[in-house]
Each structure stands twice: as C-alpha cells, then as structure tokens.
Scaffold this motif. Structure first.
Motif, mmCIF file in Angstrom:
data_model
loop_
_atom_site.group_PDB
_atom_site.id
_atom_site.type_symbol
_atom_site.label_atom_id
_atom_site.label_comp_id
_atom_site.label_asym_id
_atom_site.label_seq_id
_atom_site.Cartn_x
_atom_site.Cartn_y
_atom_site.Cartn_z
ATOM 1 N N LEU A 1 70.008 18.871 81.675
ATOM 2 C CA LEU A 1 68.586 18.827 81.314
ATOM 3 C C LEU A 1 67.703 18.895 82.549
ATOM 4 O O LEU A 1 66.532 18.507 82.508
ATOM 5 C CB LEU A 1 68.292 17.547 80.526
ATOM 6 N N ALA A 2 68.253 19.396 83.637
ATOM 7 C CA ALA A 2 67.475 19.536 84.871
ATOM 8 C C ALA A 2 66.229 20.370 84.609
ATOM 9 O O ALA A 2 66.291 21.426 83.972
ATOM 10 C CB ALA A 2 68.322 20.176 85.956
ATOM 11 N N GLY A 3 65.095 19.877 85.062
ATOM 12 C CA GLY A 3 63.837 20.575 84.870
ATOM 13 C C GLY A 3 63.167 20.304 83.533
ATOM 14 O O GLY A 3 62.062 20.793 83.287
ATOM 15 N N LYS A 4 63.807 19.534 82.665
ATOM 16 C CA LYS A 4 63.250 19.211 81.348
ATOM 17 C C LYS A 4 62.504 17.884 81.403
ATOM 18 O O LYS A 4 62.806 17.003 82.212
ATOM 19 C CB LYS A 4 64.357 19.103 80.300
ATOM 20 N N THR A 5 61.518 17.744 80.530
ATOM 21 C CA THR A 5 60.754 16.504 80.423
ATOM 22 C C THR A 5 60.887 15.956 79.010
ATOM 23 O O THR A 5 60.767 16.706 78.034
ATOM 24 C CB THR A 5 59.267 16.743 80.739
ATOM 25 N N ALA A 6 61.138 14.660 78.921
ATOM 26 C CA ALA A 6 61.283 13.997 77.622
ATOM 27 C C ALA A 6 60.386 12.770 77.563
ATOM 28 O O ALA A 6 60.112 12.127 78.580
ATOM 29 C CB ALA A 6 62.741 13.585 77.394
ATOM 30 N N ILE A 7 59.933 12.447 76.374
ATOM 31 C CA ILE A 7 59.245 11.190 76.089
ATOM 32 C C ILE A 7 60.055 10.465 75.034
ATOM 33 O O ILE A 7 60.427 11.062 74.007
ATOM 34 C CB ILE A 7 57.803 11.423 75.590
ATOM 35 N N VAL A 8 60.343 9.189 75.263
ATOM 36 C CA VAL A 8 61.098 8.387 74.308
ATOM 37 C C VAL A 8 60.312 7.117 74.029
ATOM 38 O O VAL A 8 60.230 6.218 74.873
ATOM 39 C CB VAL A 8 62.499 8.022 74.836
ATOM 40 N N THR A 9 59.697 7.022 72.856
ATOM 41 C CA THR A 9 59.009 5.776 72.511
ATOM 42 C C THR A 9 60.068 4.706 72.233
ATOM 43 O O THR A 9 61.162 4.999 71.755
ATOM 44 C CB THR A 9 58.103 5.942 71.283
ATOM 45 N N GLY A 10 59.737 3.469 72.552
ATOM 46 C CA GLY A 10 60.707 2.397 72.364
ATOM 47 C C GLY A 10 61.920 2.536 73.259
ATOM 48 O O GLY A 10 62.979 1.972 72.976
ATOM 49 N N GLY A 11 61.755 3.244 74.373
ATOM 50 C CA GLY A 11 62.890 3.556 75.227
ATOM 51 C C GLY A 11 63.266 2.482 76.220
ATOM 52 O O GLY A 11 63.939 2.794 77.217
ATOM 53 N N TYR A 12 62.884 1.255 75.945
ATOM 54 C CA TYR A 12 63.209 0.180 76.884
ATOM 55 C C TYR A 12 64.056 -0.922 76.263
ATOM 56 O O TYR A 12 64.268 -1.968 76.867
ATOM 57 C CB TYR A 12 61.940 -0.417 77.503
ATOM 58 N N SER A 13 64.592 -0.657 75.055
ATOM 59 C CA SER A 13 65.509 -1.624 74.452
ATOM 60 C C SER A 13 66.388 -0.912 73.442
ATOM 61 O O SER A 13 66.027 0.152 72.908
ATOM 62 C CB SER A 13 64.757 -2.776 73.770
ATOM 63 N N GLY A 14 67.545 -1.483 73.186
ATOM 64 C CA GLY A 14 68.411 -1.011 72.125
ATOM 65 C C GLY A 14 68.755 0.459 72.201
ATOM 66 O O GLY A 14 69.112 1.000 73.250
ATOM 67 N N LEU A 15 68.648 1.124 71.058
ATOM 68 C CA LEU A 15 69.001 2.539 70.963
ATOM 69 C C LEU A 15 68.118 3.407 71.848
ATOM 70 O O LEU A 15 68.587 4.392 72.432
ATOM 71 C CB LEU A 15 68.880 3.004 69.505
ATOM 72 N N GLY A 16 66.837 3.053 71.941
ATOM 73 C CA GLY A 16 65.930 3.832 72.770
ATOM 74 C C GLY A 16 66.332 3.817 74.224
ATOM 75 O O GLY A 16 66.287 4.846 74.916
ATOM 76 N N LEU A 17 66.734 2.653 74.713
ATOM 77 C CA LEU A 17 67.139 2.532 76.111
ATOM 78 C C LEU A 17 68.386 3.363 76.392
ATOM 79 O O LEU A 17 68.474 4.036 77.428
ATOM 80 C CB LEU A 17 67.385 1.067 76.459
#
Length: 326
Positions: A27-43
């Motif tokens: 995924l080099a060069g790709k940008t992602a946003i992950v809501t809730g990405g600081y716990s559990g499945l999101g992390l």
C-alpha cells in the motif's frame, strides 16, 4: 436483491487473520482513514494497513487515548473527530481536503453498541446517529478526496447484529415506540449495510466501491455498555473465565476479526465488485429470516430500494449531499 451478493470462493475462512488477508499487497503511496482506529478491531486494521505501507489517519474523539494506543506505529497520524457532532465531522473533512491528498481507503469502523437511550444535539437516537449518520456525513464530505484516488474503497463495519432489526422508517429515532437498545443497534447495523449498497451504486462510475462487513463476534471495547450477566449470555468465556476463540462458532480474536475489513479494503479478489456484505473474507450469502441458519445477510440489509430510501433520509437528516462543501 443485488445479483452479486453470492460467495466468490476466496480460499479464506473464519480463521483468517488480517495479516493473512492482506498477504504481500503493498500500500505504499496510499492514504487511508480509519475511524475508531485506536482500539480493538480498528487498531488492528490500522496496524496492518500501516505495516503494508499506507499512510493512515486515525480520527478519534479521545486524542489522548488515541496517541497512547498508536504510539510506535509507523505511518500513522492522529486527528480529532466526534461522529455525533456534525460540526466536528465537517471540520475534520475540511482539514483533510485542504491537504490536497487523495483518499484511497476509508474504513468506517467506529461505533457504539447497546447503549442506554440517548439523543444527540439534533434529537437523533444516538446509535443511529453515531454508527450511521456520522459516517454518512463523513463519507459524503470526503467525496472529492475519494474521487481523486481513481479507485477508492469505502468499508463500513456492519454486524451480524443487523439480523435483529431492519430500518423503521416511520420511527427511526424511537419517538413513538419504546426504546430497545438491541433493536436500535440492529437498526444502525442494517443502516451500515444499506449505506454500502447505495454508496457503491453512486460511486462505481467514479471508481469508488463500497462494502459492508461482519467482523465476527469479538469481545472488546464495543461491549463496554453490557453487564457481566449480559456478556455471559453470549457464551464467550470458558469455565475458567477465559475468552473463547472459536472462529468456526464466530468467536474470533482481534486479528481474525479485522481480517474481512482489511480484505475488503485491499483485495484484488473484489476488483469489479461492490455494494456487498462480507464475512469471513468472502461475500456473504443471503440468508432469509426464519431459515434457522447462522451467518449470512438478511435481505432487508442489501435491498437497493431500501438503500435508496435510507440514502434520501440520511441526506435530509444531515443536510449533506455528495460533492457538497462542508
């Protein structure tokens, strides 16, 4: 019903982990946003995407908790976002759009489950507001960045809990019917699945494909509003009080639970597909109510007409349309 809501035979299964699902994909060069990405499945989703080379932005309602959880992970940025507050959603979207970056992957992972009755500042029921409307508004506001990617994916975490209830379009905010925390949760998870159906129909001509996901049953932060007695009814602990990991029974660990999200966000096996509900790293089968079968997706969660009706309702409730400026 969507003609493509049928398993495609991926070779993965309920035991597949997120790292196995992404394999050698770069995924080099790709940008992602992950809501809730600081716990559990999101992390775990953030960790695996970042490990594959993506630049991952994690918007969070608790910046201090997010910074502590994300410390040491490469390629990760932390931002502020409260999904139940429209002005917070707009402010985050404006900041991201101002950066000029394309958005290749949007994972709508944050959510609440079986909460006591509450309304947001607009008077909307809190589970529907946070789980669906906040992500609806966020996705719409980020539309220019998704288009810029020239092949973006939007992945929304639904749940097998969608089987509890469809959308009550006559009383979506429990203004006339008695509040039931599980019915409200089921309605919001059906909304997540229908959102993917409608978004994909609108986005496919722009190269934007959308998916919804049942991650499996994973005991984690989402269960924070449940009592020990309620948790016990799910049979997730053994006789010694240890969490059971039995993916064949839909009882997964975090690594397995994040697998379908990562697969939907990155797998070439889904090229040309979209608007489908996925589980166990495959497209789920349609499972009619009353069949007695576990798993799968109820017809009401993948119905294009209901998806269109929900989309129009969501536009009205949020005052947001695709290509609308924050």
């Amino acid at each position: 019903m969507p003609f493509n809501q049928v398993p495609i035979g991926t070779g993965f299964n309920a035991s597949t982990t997120a790292e196995e699902a992404i394999g050698q994909t770069s995924l080099a060069g790709k940008t992602a946003i992950v809501t809730g990405g600081y716990s559990g499945l999101g992390l775990e989703t953030v960790r695996v995407l970042a490990q594959a080379g993506a630049r991952v932005i994690v918007p969070a309602r608790s910046p201090e908790r997010a910074r502590a959880a994300l410390e040491g992970l490469p390629n990760v940025e932390q931002e502020m976002l409260e999904l139940s507050q429209p002005e917070s959603v707009d402010a985050f979207a404006l900041r991201f759009l101002a950066s000029g970056r394309a958005l290749d992957i949007l994972v709508n992972s944050a959510g609440i489950m079986a909460t006591p009755f509450a309304r947001d500042a607009r008077g909307y029921e809190s589970q529907f507001s946070t789980n669906h409307l906040g992500h609806f508004q966020l996705s719409a506001r980020l539309w220019p960045a998704l288009r810029r990617a020239g092949g973006a994916r939007v992945v929304s975490l639904s749940s097998g809990g969608h089987q509890i209830a469809g959308i009550d379009f006559d009383d979506v905010h429990f203004e006339r019917r008695a509040y039931d925390k599980w019915v409200a949760y089921g309605q919001s998870k059906t909304a997540n699945a229908l959102f993917a159906v409608a978004l994909d129909a609108l986005g496919a001509p722009e190269g934007i494909r959308a998916f919804s996901v049942h991650p499996g049953s994973v005991l984690g932060p989402l269960a924070r509003h449940l009592t020990p007695e309620e948790i016990a009814t799910f049979g997730v602990h053994d006789a010694n009080g240890q969490v059971i990991v039995a993916p064949e029974r839909d009882l997964k660990n975090v690594q397995q639970g994040a697998a379908t999200t990562v697969w939907c966000a990155t797998s070439a096996q889904l090229d040309g597909l979209g608007g489908v509900y996925c589980e166990n790293c495959d497209v789920a089968r349609i499972n009619a109510a009353g069949s007695g079968e576990r798993g799968g997706v109820r017809p009401w969660a993948v119905d294009p007409d209901l998806a269109d009706r929900l989309w129009r309702l969501s536009e009205s409730l949020t005052g947001t349309q695709l290509n609308g400026s924050p």
